[in-house]
Design a protein around this motif. Structure first.
Motif, PDB file in Angstrom:
ATOM      1  N   ARG A  13      -2.179   6.570  -4.169  1.00  0.00           N
ATOM      2  CA  ARG A  13      -3.130   6.325  -3.088  1.00  0.00           C
ATOM      3  C   ARG A  13      -3.516   4.844  -3.023  1.00  0.00           C
ATOM      4  N   LEU A  14      -3.814   4.256  -4.174  1.00  0.00           N
ATOM      5  CA  LEU A  14      -4.303   2.877  -4.211  1.00  0.00           C
ATOM      6  C   LEU A  14      -3.231   1.858  -3.847  1.00  0.00           C
ATOM      7  N   ARG A  15      -1.980   2.191  -4.107  1.00  0.00           N
ATOM      8  CA  ARG A  15      -0.889   1.267  -3.742  1.00  0.00           C
ATOM      9  C   ARG A  15      -0.814   1.039  -2.233  1.00  0.00           C
ATOM     10  N   LEU A  16      -1.358   1.976  -1.460  1.00  0.00           N
ATOM     11  CA  LEU A  16      -1.341   1.831  -0.003  1.00  0.00           C
ATOM     12  C   LEU A  16      -2.223   0.682   0.459  1.00  0.00           C
ATOM     13  N   LEU A  17      -3.117   0.198  -0.407  1.00  0.00           N
ATOM     14  CA  LEU A  17      -4.020  -0.887  -0.055  1.00  0.00           C
ATOM     15  C   LEU A  17      -3.423  -2.266  -0.321  1.00  0.00           C
ATOM     16  N   VAL A  18      -2.230  -2.293  -0.917  1.00  0.00           N
ATOM     17  CA  VAL A  18      -1.605  -3.559  -1.299  1.00  0.00           C
ATOM     18  C   VAL A  18      -0.409  -3.855  -0.400  1.00  0.00           C
ATOM     19  N   TYR A  19      -0.476  -4.972   0.285  1.00  0.00           N
ATOM     20  CA  TYR A  19       0.593  -5.414   1.191  1.00  0.00           C
ATOM     21  C   TYR A  19       1.683  -6.106   0.374  1.00  0.00           C
ATOM     22  N   THR A  20       2.905  -5.644   0.493  1.00  0.00           N
ATOM     23  CA  THR A  20       4.011  -6.186  -0.287  1.00  0.00           C
ATOM     24  C   THR A  20       5.003  -6.894   0.634  1.00  0.00           C
ATOM     25  N   PRO A  21       5.907  -7.708   0.060  1.00  0.00           N
ATOM     26  CA  PRO A  21       6.929  -8.369   0.883  1.00  0.00           C
ATOM     27  C   PRO A  21       7.796  -7.384   1.670  1.00  0.00           C
ATOM     28  N   LYS A  22       7.854  -6.139   1.222  1.00  0.00           N
ATOM     29  CA  LYS A  22       8.666  -5.133   1.902  1.00  0.00           C
ATOM     30  C   LYS A  22       7.886  -4.371   2.978  1.00  0.00           C
ATOM     31  N   SER A  23       6.579  -4.608   3.051  1.00  0.00           N
ATOM     32  CA  SER A  23       5.744  -3.865   3.996  1.00  0.00           C
ATOM     33  C   SER A  23       5.943  -4.346   5.425  1.00  0.00           C
ATOM     34  N   GLU A  24       5.884  -3.406   6.370  1.00  0.00           N
ATOM     35  CA  GLU A  24       5.839  -3.736   7.793  1.00  0.00           C
ATOM     36  C   GLU A  24       4.388  -3.586   8.217  1.00  0.00           C
ATOM     37  N   ILE A  25       3.840  -4.568   8.900  1.00  0.00           N
ATOM     38  CA  ILE A  25       2.397  -4.652   9.125  1.00  0.00           C
ATOM     39  C   ILE A  25       1.824  -3.409   9.804  1.00  0.00           C
ATOM     40  N   ASN A  26       2.417  -2.978  10.899  1.00  0.00           N
ATOM     41  CA  ASN A  26       1.861  -1.816  11.606  1.00  0.00           C
ATOM     42  C   ASN A  26       1.899  -0.563  10.756  1.00  0.00           C
ATOM     43  N   SER A  27       2.989  -0.378  10.026  1.00  0.00           N
ATOM     44  CA  SER A  27       3.102   0.774   9.139  1.00  0.00           C
ATOM     45  C   SER A  27       2.063   0.698   8.022  1.00  0.00           C
ATOM     46  N   PHE A  28       1.889  -0.486   7.452  1.00  0.00           N
ATOM     47  CA  PHE A  28       0.893  -0.709   6.403  1.00  0.00           C
ATOM     48  C   PHE A  28      -0.505  -0.349   6.895  1.00  0.00           C
ATOM     49  N   ARG A  29      -0.851  -0.840   8.077  1.00  0.00           N
ATOM     50  CA  ARG A  29      -2.177  -0.552   8.637  1.00  0.00           C
ATOM     51  C   ARG A  29      -2.360   0.935   8.935  1.00  0.00           C
ATOM     52  N   ASN A  30      -1.327   1.554   9.496  1.00  0.00           N
ATOM     53  CA  ASN A  30      -1.426   2.976   9.853  1.00  0.00           C
ATOM     54  C   ASN A  30      -1.616   3.859   8.624  1.00  0.00           C
ATOM     55  N   LYS A  31      -0.916   3.518   7.539  1.00  0.00           N
ATOM     56  CA  LYS A  31      -1.035   4.328   6.324  1.00  0.00           C
ATOM     57  C   LYS A  31      -2.437   4.231   5.735  1.00  0.00           C
ATOM     58  N   ILE A  32      -3.039   3.055   5.805  1.00  0.00           N
ATOM     59  CA  ILE A  32      -4.418   2.905   5.328  1.00  0.00           C
ATOM     60  C   ILE A  32      -5.357   3.774   6.154  1.00  0.00           C
ATOM     61  N   SER A 212       2.882  -9.783  -4.465  1.00  0.00           N
ATOM     62  CA  SER A 212       2.143  -9.230  -3.333  1.00  0.00           C
ATOM     63  C   SER A 212       0.932 -10.102  -3.015  1.00  0.00           C
ATOM     64  N   LEU A 213       0.259 -10.547  -4.048  1.00  0.00           N
ATOM     65  CA  LEU A 213      -0.882 -11.440  -3.879  1.00  0.00           C
ATOM     66  C   LEU A 213      -0.447 -12.723  -3.174  1.00  0.00           C
ATOM     67  N   HIS A 214       0.646 -13.287  -3.647  1.00  0.00           N
ATOM     68  CA  HIS A 214       1.158 -14.536  -3.075  1.00  0.00           C
ATOM     69  C   HIS A 214       1.619 -14.328  -1.633  1.00  0.00           C
ATOM     70  N   HIS A 215       2.330 -13.236  -1.387  1.00  0.00           N
ATOM     71  CA  HIS A 215       2.838 -12.943  -0.048  1.00  0.00           C
ATOM     72  C   HIS A 215       1.690 -12.743   0.939  1.00  0.00           C
ATOM     73  N   SER A 216       0.660 -12.012   0.520  1.00  0.00           N
ATOM     74  CA  SER A 216      -0.494 -11.797   1.391  1.00  0.00           C
ATOM     75  C   SER A 216      -1.191 -13.115   1.701  1.00  0.00           C
ATOM     76  N   GLY A 217      -1.264 -13.979   0.690  1.00  0.00           N
ATOM     77  CA  GLY A 217      -1.868 -15.285   0.901  1.00  0.00           C
ATOM     78  C   GLY A 217      -1.117 -16.113   1.925  1.00  0.00           C
ATOM     79  N   LEU A 218       0.193 -16.043   1.888  1.00  0.00           N
ATOM     80  CA  LEU A 218       1.016 -16.811   2.834  1.00  0.00           C
ATOM     81  C   LEU A 218       0.944 -16.253   4.242  1.00  0.00           C
ATOM     82  N   VAL A 219       0.647 -14.960   4.375  1.00  0.00           N
ATOM     83  CA  VAL A 219       0.432 -14.383   5.701  1.00  0.00           C
ATOM     84  C   VAL A 219      -0.936 -14.807   6.237  1.00  0.00           C
ATOM     85  N   TYR A 220      -1.879 -14.959   5.324  1.00  0.00           N
ATOM     86  CA  TYR A 220      -3.251 -15.322   5.683  1.00  0.00           C
ATOM     87  C   TYR A 220      -3.385 -16.796   6.054  1.00  0.00           C
ATOM     88  N   THR A 221      -2.662 -17.664   5.321  1.00  0.00           N
ATOM     89  CA  THR A 221      -2.767 -19.097   5.579  1.00  0.00           C
ATOM     90  C   THR A 221      -1.475 -19.790   5.157  1.00  0.00           C
TER      91      THR A 221
END
Length: 334
Positions: A13-32, A212-221
């Motif tokens: 369940r908790l892994r769904l909250l972590v955006y990974t390099p393999k995640s597709e944004i819309n799918s990630f958001r929908n699963k949450i 995942s932390l690094h990838h999310s950071g690069l999407v953010y800024t």
């Protein structure tokens, strides 16, 4: 001895909250949304929608709450996911345990709205909320003395902690003065390229991965901005922390982010800021959001409630009510 009763399901369940390099944004958001959205709120908590500073927010009010205290909660979701709807159930439980109203903003998300859009939204919400609470305190005052100041608590989890700290760094002294406590759950504190989590080794725990932390950071800024204290609070100078309210951090023993939290605690204390790091044995990243599978989740939320209601700061007048103070939010900034 662990009290967990379905650790594997909790981790899934908790892994769904972590955006990974393999995640597709819309799918990630929908699963949450599908997993965490709560159609029926627990504990008779009432939810209403308000506009603070042009940002739509949930206002969650339990049956009994402190009339001069309000919490502003900044959700996680790796900067790209999450919403007030998907955090509503968790925040309702926290509102009930802390006897506090909780405001949950629907702030803009990356990558369509990168840094500093979320921070700007939080500033607008805070200014409007502060003004509304000031007016409410003045209306409640029965004496000619100066009205009491409202008590505001800033709380956040995961990537929301970065946004929360950036908000605090940007607040003027008169705004900071009314913040009694800062509460951070499994905070993201360092996304800079020199973080030990990005040294080429595979750093991970049951839920979180360093990349995942690094990838999310690069999407953010952008990459050269990852070391900015407004993105990575661990990179802040002591001067930036002057006059900070007490900070309480709650996280699991098994998190790869624990080292950053320990460094952050030392940084805060070196600046004269009270900082409590509460590490839960055997727990994983964001374990507080696995209430269906971990007994510890319920104990953790209960403890958060006590931190707010018993040691959150100034004594608050208790009001038995579950309606917002004012019919409409004040939309102009103070």
């Amino acid at each position: 001895m662990s009290m967990s009763f379905d650790r594997r399901a909790a981790v899934k369940r908790l892994r769904l909250l972590v955006y990974t390099p393999k995640s597709e944004i819309n799918s990630f958001r929908n699963k949450i949304e599908e997993t965490f959205a709560c159609p029926i709120l627990p504990n008779h908590v009432e939810c209403s929608e308000h506009n603070y500073g042009g940002v739509v927010c949930d206002v969650l009010a339990p049956e009994i709450y402190a009339s001069r205290r309000v919490m502003m909660y900044i959700h996680g979701g790796s900067f790209v996911g999450g919403s007030r709807a998907s955090w509503r159930g968790f925040c309702a439980r926290l509102a009930n345990k802390s006897y506090s109203r909780i405001v949950v903003p629907e702030f803009r998300l990356a990558p369509a709205h990168p840094f500093p859009a979320a921070i700007e939204d939080m500033q607008a919400v805070f200014r409007a909320l502060f003004t509304e609470e000031q007016v409410a305190c003045a209306l409640d005052s029965n004496t000619a003395e100066k009205p009491a100041m409202p008590e505001i608590i800033i709380a956040a989890d995961g990537s929301g902690a970065s946004i929360a700290m950036a908000l605090l760094f940007n607040l003027r002294e008169r705004y900071r003065a009314c913040i009694s406590h800062v509460i951070l759950l499994s905070p993201w504190l360092d996304m800079s390229t020199d973080s030990p989590l990005f040294d080429g080794k595979k750093m991970y725990d049951e839920v979180m991965w360093g990349d995942s932390l690094h990838h999310s950071g690069l999407v953010y800024t952008y990459a050269s901005n990852l070391g900015n204290p407004l993105v990575s609070p661990l990179k802040s100078e002591k001067e930036l922390l002057a006059g900070f309210p007490p900070v309480y951090i709650q996280m699991g023993e098994k998190e790869i982010l624990l080292g950053d939290a320990q460094k952050f605690k030392l940084l805060m204390e070196s600046a004269g800021v009270e900082c409590t790091l509460d590490v839960w044995p055997g727990m994983m990243h964001l374990f507080q959001f696995a209430d269906d599978y971990l007994w510890e989740t319920h104990l953790a939320i209960e403890k958060l409630g006590k931190i707010v209601s018993e040691t959150g700061g100034r004594p608050s007048q208790v009001c038995i009510d579950n309606k917002p103070r004012l019919e409409e939010s004040i939309k102009s900034d103070a």
